[in-house]
Design an enzyme around this catalytic site. Structure first.
Site, short mmCIF file in Angstrom:
data_model
loop_
_atom_site.label_atom_id
_atom_site.label_comp_id
_atom_site.label_asym_id
_atom_site.label_seq_id
_atom_site.Cartn_x
_atom_site.Cartn_y
_atom_site.Cartn_z
N SER A 3 0.81 -1.57 -0.05
CA SER A 3 0.31 0.06 -0.01
C SER A 3 0.94 1.06 -0.12
O SER A 3 0.29 2.07 -0.32
CB SER A 3 -1.23 0.07 1.10
OG SER A 3 -2.22 -0.90 0.61
N GLU A 14 -5.53 -3.34 -7.18
CA GLU A 14 -5.14 -3.90 -5.53
C GLU A 14 -6.23 -5.56 -6.03
O GLU A 14 -5.43 -5.96 -5.09
CB GLU A 14 -5.77 -2.73 -4.19
CG GLU A 14 -5.38 -2.15 -4.07
CD GLU A 14 -3.89 -2.28 -2.70
OE1 GLU A 14 -4.55 -3.37 -2.31
OE2 GLU A 14 -3.69 -1.40 -2.05
#
Length: 295
Positions: free
Chosen positions: A62, A162
């Site tokens: 992230s 993601e």
């Protein structure tokens, strides 16, 4: 001994090539992770720097949401997007159940959010769904890569969504950075070379107020130290954790700023130890470079 061999021997024995005490300390800290550790740090205003495996590749997880958000904000600065525009978030946008997404959990049937809200979710709460919606909105990873190259950041790769990263453990390694280039990105942000002041101010607020990473860069620094940062974390597979990361800007007492990136990869140590590697590395850098040590 041949003359050129003698010269090389003399050069290598010269103190210039010796490790600094700080680098030696960072190396000792890194050993506790039982994995690969990359560290880079610099005082932006003076150029004082240190690195450990600074040019090696580490999966970002992230952490990559920071450059993605910066690329989105550049589009806002150019007038192509507006912070108050409404963006639909469909159930098909949701990341996999095992991935972090407060939006998915709060709005199981989908919702509509402002671009500003999506950006906050992305960098402050590290929401995977927000990240993918933002990537789609600006045209995908290739736009982020164009933005990074415009900053001279050439060893940071944003290649996947993601959802793609969550679908296959191997994909995360395609989205990597060197610690040195993570610091270059932070330097560009701090120096105001990349975003309008209004966008930069918003981003700094979000990454300073973020509730993530309290046990990493911030953990061992003096109370009240301002830290603007972004974390990245993977799951653990067969006792090995691919990524435990934190990059950020630390404000020193004299107003100078440390840009620091710590990546802990393929580590067998447990979470508390991995977090502590990052915290101790940040503490070592801060203590070495803080003007408080001169009093």
């Amino acid at each position: 001994m041949k003359p050129h061999h003698l010269l090389l021997t003399l050069l290598l024995s010269y103190p210039l090539f010796a490790q600094s005490p700080l680098q030696t300390q960072l190396k000792q800290i890194a050993q506790t992770a039982n994995g690969r550790v990359g560290i880079a740090a610099t005082v932006i205003e003076t150029g004082k720097s240190v690195a450990l495996h600074g040019n090696e590749r580490f999966p970002m997880q992230s952490v990559y949401k920071l450059p993605i958000s910066m690329a989105v904000l550049q589009q806002v600065d150019k007038g192509r997007l507006k912070l108050d525009q409404r963006v639909k978030v469909k159930t098909s946008d949701f990341v996999t159940p095992g991935q972090h997404s407060p939006i998915r959990d709060k709005y199981p049937n989908g919702t509509e959010l402002s671009l500003s809200e999506l950006l906050r979710y992305n960098v402050s709460e590290s929401d995977g769904t927000a990240c993918d919606v933002l990537l789609r909105l600006i045209g995908g990873p290739k736009v982020v890569m164009q933005y990074l190259h415009s900053l001279g950041v050439k060893h940071m790769i944003v290649a996947n969504t993601e959802k793609e990263i969550g679908s296959d453990n191997a994909v995360q390694y395609q989205n990597w950075s060197t610690p040195t280039d993570a610091v270059l990105l932070l330097k560009a942000l701090q120096e105001g070379r990349t975003l309008a002041e209004s966008s930069r101010g918003l981003l700094f607020r979000w990454i300073t107020e973020t509730p993530t990473g309290v046990r990493r860069i911030k953990a061992l620094l003096p109370k009240g130290t301002v830290v603007a940062h972004k974390t990245g974390s993977s799951g653990t597979v067969n006792g090995v954790t691919a990524a435990t990361n934190n990059i950020g800007l630390v404000t020193l007492p004299n107003g100078h700023h440390i840009a620091i990136a710590v990546f802990v990869s393929d580590a067998k140590a447990d979470e508390s130890v991995r977090d502590k590697v990052i915290a101790r590395a940040a503490q070592a850098v801060y203590d070495a470079w803080s003007p408080a040590i001169l009093k």
